[in-house]
Design an enzyme around this catalytic site. Structure first.
Site, PDB file in Angstrom:
ATOM      1  CE  LYS A   1      -1.712   3.040   2.647  1.00  0.00           C
ATOM      2  NZ  LYS A   1      -1.756   4.260   1.832  1.00  0.00           N
TER       3      LYS A   1
ATOM      4  CD  GLU B   1      13.979   1.098   8.572  1.00  0.00           C
ATOM      5  OE1 GLU B   1      14.512   2.112   9.090  1.00  0.00           O
ATOM      6  OE2 GLU B   1      14.481  -0.030   8.623  1.00  0.00           O
TER       7      GLU B   1
ATOM      8  CB  CYS C   1      13.791   9.357   7.251  1.00  0.00           C
ATOM      9  SG  CYS C   1      14.239   8.036   6.167  1.00  0.00           S
TER      10      CYS C   1
ATOM     11  CD  GLU D   1      11.328  13.050  10.395  1.00  0.00           C
ATOM     12  OE1 GLU D   1      10.227  12.540  10.642  1.00  0.00           O
ATOM     13  OE2 GLU D   1      12.270  12.433   9.860  1.00  0.00           O
TER      14      GLU D   1
HETATM   15  P1  ADP Z   1       4.136  10.683   6.434  1.00  0.00           P
HETATM   16  O1  ADP Z   1       3.155  10.866   5.325  1.00  0.00           O
HETATM   17  O2  ADP Z   1       4.332  11.864   7.319  1.00  0.00           O
HETATM   18  O3  ADP Z   1       5.354   9.889   6.137  1.00  0.00           O
HETATM   19  P2  ADP Z   1       2.444   8.708   7.593  1.00  0.00           P
HETATM   20  O4  ADP Z   1       3.159   7.881   8.571  1.00  0.00           O
HETATM   21  O5  ADP Z   1       1.125   9.273   7.953  1.00  0.00           O
HETATM   22  O6  ADP Z   1       3.380   9.843   7.399  1.00  0.00           O
HETATM   23  O7  ADP Z   1       2.288   7.981   6.186  1.00  0.00           O
HETATM   24  C1  ADP Z   1       3.048   6.894   5.760  1.00  0.00           C
HETATM   25  C2  ADP Z   1       2.122   5.835   5.213  1.00  0.00           C
HETATM   26  O8  ADP Z   1       1.293   5.387   6.273  1.00  0.00           O
HETATM   27  C3  ADP Z   1       1.188   6.258   4.095  1.00  0.00           C
HETATM   28  O9  ADP Z   1       1.111   5.202   3.145  1.00  0.00           O
HETATM   29  C4  ADP Z   1      -0.139   6.431   4.799  1.00  0.00           C
HETATM   30  O10 ADP Z   1      -1.249   6.212   3.974  1.00  0.00           O
HETATM   31  C5  ADP Z   1      -0.055   5.355   5.847  1.00  0.00           C
HETATM   32  N1  ADP Z   1      -0.917   5.589   7.020  1.00  0.00           N
HETATM   33  C6  ADP Z   1      -1.257   6.757   7.601  1.00  0.00           C
HETATM   34  N2  ADP Z   1      -2.058   6.559   8.670  1.00  0.00           N
HETATM   35  C7  ADP Z   1      -2.228   5.223   8.773  1.00  0.00           C
HETATM   36  C8  ADP Z   1      -2.938   4.374   9.668  1.00  0.00           C
HETATM   37  N3  ADP Z   1      -3.656   4.872  10.680  1.00  0.00           N
HETATM   38  N4  ADP Z   1      -2.873   3.043   9.469  1.00  0.00           N
HETATM   39  C9  ADP Z   1      -2.158   2.524   8.450  1.00  0.00           C
HETATM   40  N5  ADP Z   1      -1.476   3.265   7.585  1.00  0.00           N
HETATM   41  C10 ADP Z   1      -1.491   4.601   7.727  1.00  0.00           C
END
Ligand code: ADP
Length: 473
Positions: free
Chosen positions: A170, A245, A279, A379
Site C-alpha cells: 500500500k 522505519e 528521513c 522532525e
Molecule cells: P508521512 O506521510 O508523514 O510519512 P504517515 O506515517 O502518515 O506519514 O504515512 C506513511 C504511510 O502510512 C502512508 O502510506 C499512509 O497512507 C499510511 N498511514 C497513515 N495513517 C495510517 C494508519 N492509521 N494506518 C495505516 N497506515 C497509515
C-alpha cells in the site's frame, strides 16, 4: 498522467469494490493529475488471500529462479526509468535531477543488489548437532510514505521476494502513481500471479485494514512515529512481526580538524536534498564554538545557490514539498524556532517571491538553535537546517544523542580514527564519515523512536526469514 483505474490482485487488474477513486495532486501546480482506486477492506482481504495462496509455490522456488526473476525485474525497472522519473516529479515534486539520478535509479540498484546478495546467501548452517535453516517468513504487508515513493517500496519488495515471501503493497495516497509502474515491471518480468499485489487508498482505511490483517506474517512500515506506533499496535493484535522505519533528527558533527568549508557545503546539500524530505537528513549541524561564526557565513553563502522553483526546470535545485499540510507545518516550525530564540540567516517562513501556486518553502538556515528547542527536537521534513554550537567532542556527542530519534548521523574530521571513535558513541543506526557514498547493501534502520529492525543487506533479508532449528542425532 494517466488515471490508473484498477488495483492489482493475484496477477489481475480489477476495480476496487468501493467504486471510488482518490485524486493525486502535483504539489508544484496544485492540479489533480490522475486518480487511483480507493480499495476496500474486501480488496485487502482478497490481496492477502492471493498472497497466501501464491506463497505455497513461491516459497519453494529455487534460489536461482528468484535471482533470475529479480534480475529480470531490475531490467524492467531500468526500461521504465524515464517514465518513473517523470511520474515521481509529477506526484511529489522532486526536481528532474533528483528523480532521474536518485528516485528512479535507486529502485533498480536495490533490486539488483538483492539479486547479487541472494546468489551467495547461506540459508542453512550447522551448530553442533543442530541444523539451522532460514525459511521464508510468509506474507508481507508493506506500507510506504511519499518522500521516495518507489525506493521505499523496493526496499521492502526486493528483500521480501529474495527471501521467498509474497507481498501486499500500500503506497502513500499522495504518491501512488509510480507504484503502478513497478507493478507493470513485475508483470513484464514474469513474477508469478499473487506474489506481488497492490492496493491503494488512505492510511485510515486501507492502511489500517492491511496492518491489522491476521493473514500477514510480517508487516513492514516506513513513515512517521505516530503512525508507526498505531500500525505496530494493530499488528500486535495478531502477533505479526513488524519492521518500522520511522523518523530522524540527524546530527552532523563537524570536528575542529575538519575542512569546514567542505563539511558545511556537503552538510547543507544533505539537509536540503529532496527539499529536506529525507528521513536521514542532517538537519542539525554541530559546529565547534570557535568556528561557529565562520560556519554561519559559509552556510549563508551556500544557501544562495539553492534555487527553488519548477521541478521541470533544469536550474531548479529544490522543488515544492509534498503537500499543503506539509508546507504549513514547516512554516509553523520556522516561526516557533524564531519565537524560541533562533536567528533566521537564510530563507524564512514566507513563500518564495512570485510563487503563489504550489507548496514551495524557502531553503532556510537557522543559527543559534538551542539543543532542547522545538526545531532541534522535531522532525521538520522540509528544507530547514539548524546550526548549533558545541564546546568539545563530549559536548557534541551529548547534543547529538539528545534526541528521541536515532536514525543517522555524520562526523567530519581529517583523522578517520577520531571520527570513528565519535561515530561509535552515537546512538544511531547509521553514521557517515566525511560524506560517505551510499551503499545499497549497508543495513539501514534506527535506534530509539527511529524504528525497529533493519532494511538493506543481509540484515534486511533476515527480516523476512524465520529461523528453524532442526536437532539431529
Ligand atoms: P508521512 O506521510 O508523514 O510519512 P504517515 O506515517 O502518515 O506519514 O504515512 C506513511 C504511510 O502510512 C502512508 O502510506 C499512509 O497512507 C499510511 N498511514 C497513515 N495513517 C495510517 C494508519 N492509521 N494506518 C495505516 N497506515 C497509515
Amino acid at each position: 498522467m494517466e488515471n490508473r483505474d484498477f488495483v492489482y490482485i493475484n496477477g489481475t487488474w480489477r476495480p476496487a469494490t468501493t467504486g471510488r477513486s482518490i485524486p493525486v495532486e502535483n504539489p508544484a501546480t496544485e492540479a489533480v493529475i490522475a486518480t487511483v482506486p480507493e480499495a476496500s477492506t474486501e480488496d485487502v482481504d482478497a490481496a492477502v488471500m492471493a498472497a497466501r495462496t501464491a506463497f505455497e509455490q513461491w516459497s519453494g522456488t529455487a534460489v536461482a529462479e528468484r535471482v533470475r526473476l529479480l534480475r529480470a525485474l531490475r531490467e524492467q525497472i531500468v526500461l521504465r526509468h524515464a517514465e518513473i522519473a517523470e511520474t515521481i516529479t509529477a506526484e511529489m515534486g522532486a526536481p528532474r535531477w533528483i528523480s532521474t539520478r536518485i528516485q528512479a535509479a535507486l529502485p533498480a540498484t536495490v533490486v539488483g543488489a538483492y539479486a547479487d546478495l541472494l546468489e551467495g546467501y547461506e540459508f542453512e548452517e550447522r551448530s553442533g548437532d543442530t541444523l539451522i535453516v532460514r525459511e521464508p517468513a510468509g506474507v508481507v504487508g508493506a506500507i510506504t510514505p511519499w518522500n521516495y515513493p518507489l525506493h521505499q517500496i523496493t526496499n521492502k519488495l526486493a528483500p521480501a521476494l529474495a527471501a521467498g515471501c509474497t507481498i501486499v503493497i500500500k503506497p502513500s495516497e499522495l504518491t501512488p502513481l509510480s507504484a503502478f509502474l513497478l507493478i507493470d515491471a513485475c508483470e513484464a518480468a514474469g513474477i508469478p500471479p499473487g506474489v506481488v499485489n497492490l492496493v491503494t487508498g488512505y492510511g485510515k482505511g486501507v492502511g489500517e485494514a492491511l496492518a491489522s490483517h491476521p493473514g500477514l506474517d510480517v508487516f513492514s512500515f516506513t513513515g512517521s512515529v505516530a503512525t508507526g506506533a498505531r500500525v505496530a499496535e494493530l499488528a500486535a493484535q495478531n502477533i505479526t512481526r513488524v519492521t518500522l522505519e520511522l523518523g530522524g533528527k540527524s546530527a552532523n558533527i563537524i570536528l575542529d580538524d575538519a575542512d569546514l568549508s567542505v563539511a558545511v557545503k556537503v552538510g547543507m546539500a544533505n539537509a536540503f536534498l529532496n527539499s529536506g524530505q529525507t528521513c536521514t537528513a542532517w538537519t542539525r549541524m554541530l559546529i565547534p564554538a570557535s568556528q561557529y561564526e565562520e560556519a554561519v557565513d559559509l552556510a549563508v553563502n551556500y544557501a544562495k545557490g539553492y534555487v527553488v522553483g519548477d521541478p521541470l526546470d533544469e536550474k531548479t535545485k529544490l522543488g515544492p514539498v509534498s503537500s499543503g499540510a506539509q508546507r504549513d507545518k514547516i512554516r509553523g516550525l520556522i516561526n516557533t524556532a524564531v519565537t524560541e530564540g533562533a536567528r533566521v540567516v537564510a530563507g524564512g517562513p514566507d513563500a518564495p517571491a512570485g510563487m503563489g501556486v504550489g507548496y514551495f518553502v524557502r531553503p532556510t538556515v537557522l543559527a543559534d538553535v538551542a539543543p532542547d528547542s522545538t526545531i532541534a527536537q522535531q522532525e521538520v521534513f522540509g528544507p530547514v537546517l539548524s546550526l548549533l554550537s558545541y564546546k568539545d567532542d563530549d559536548d557534541a556527542v551529548a547534543i547529538a544523542n539528545n534526541s528521541m530519534y536515532g536514525l543517522h548521523g555524520g562526523v567530519w574530521s581529517k583523522d578517520e580514527n577520531r571520527a570513528i571513535a565519535v561515530a561509535r558513541r552515537l546512538r544511531t543506526g547509521t553514521v557517515d564519515i566525511n560524506g560517505a557514498k551510499y551503499n545499497p547493501m549497508a543495513p539501514f534502520g534506527g535506534y530509539k523512536k527511529s524504528g525497529i529492525g533493519r532494511e538493506m543487506g543481509a540484515a534486511g533479508l533476515e527480516e523476512f526469514l524465520e529461523i528453524k532449528s532442526v536437532g539431529l542425532r
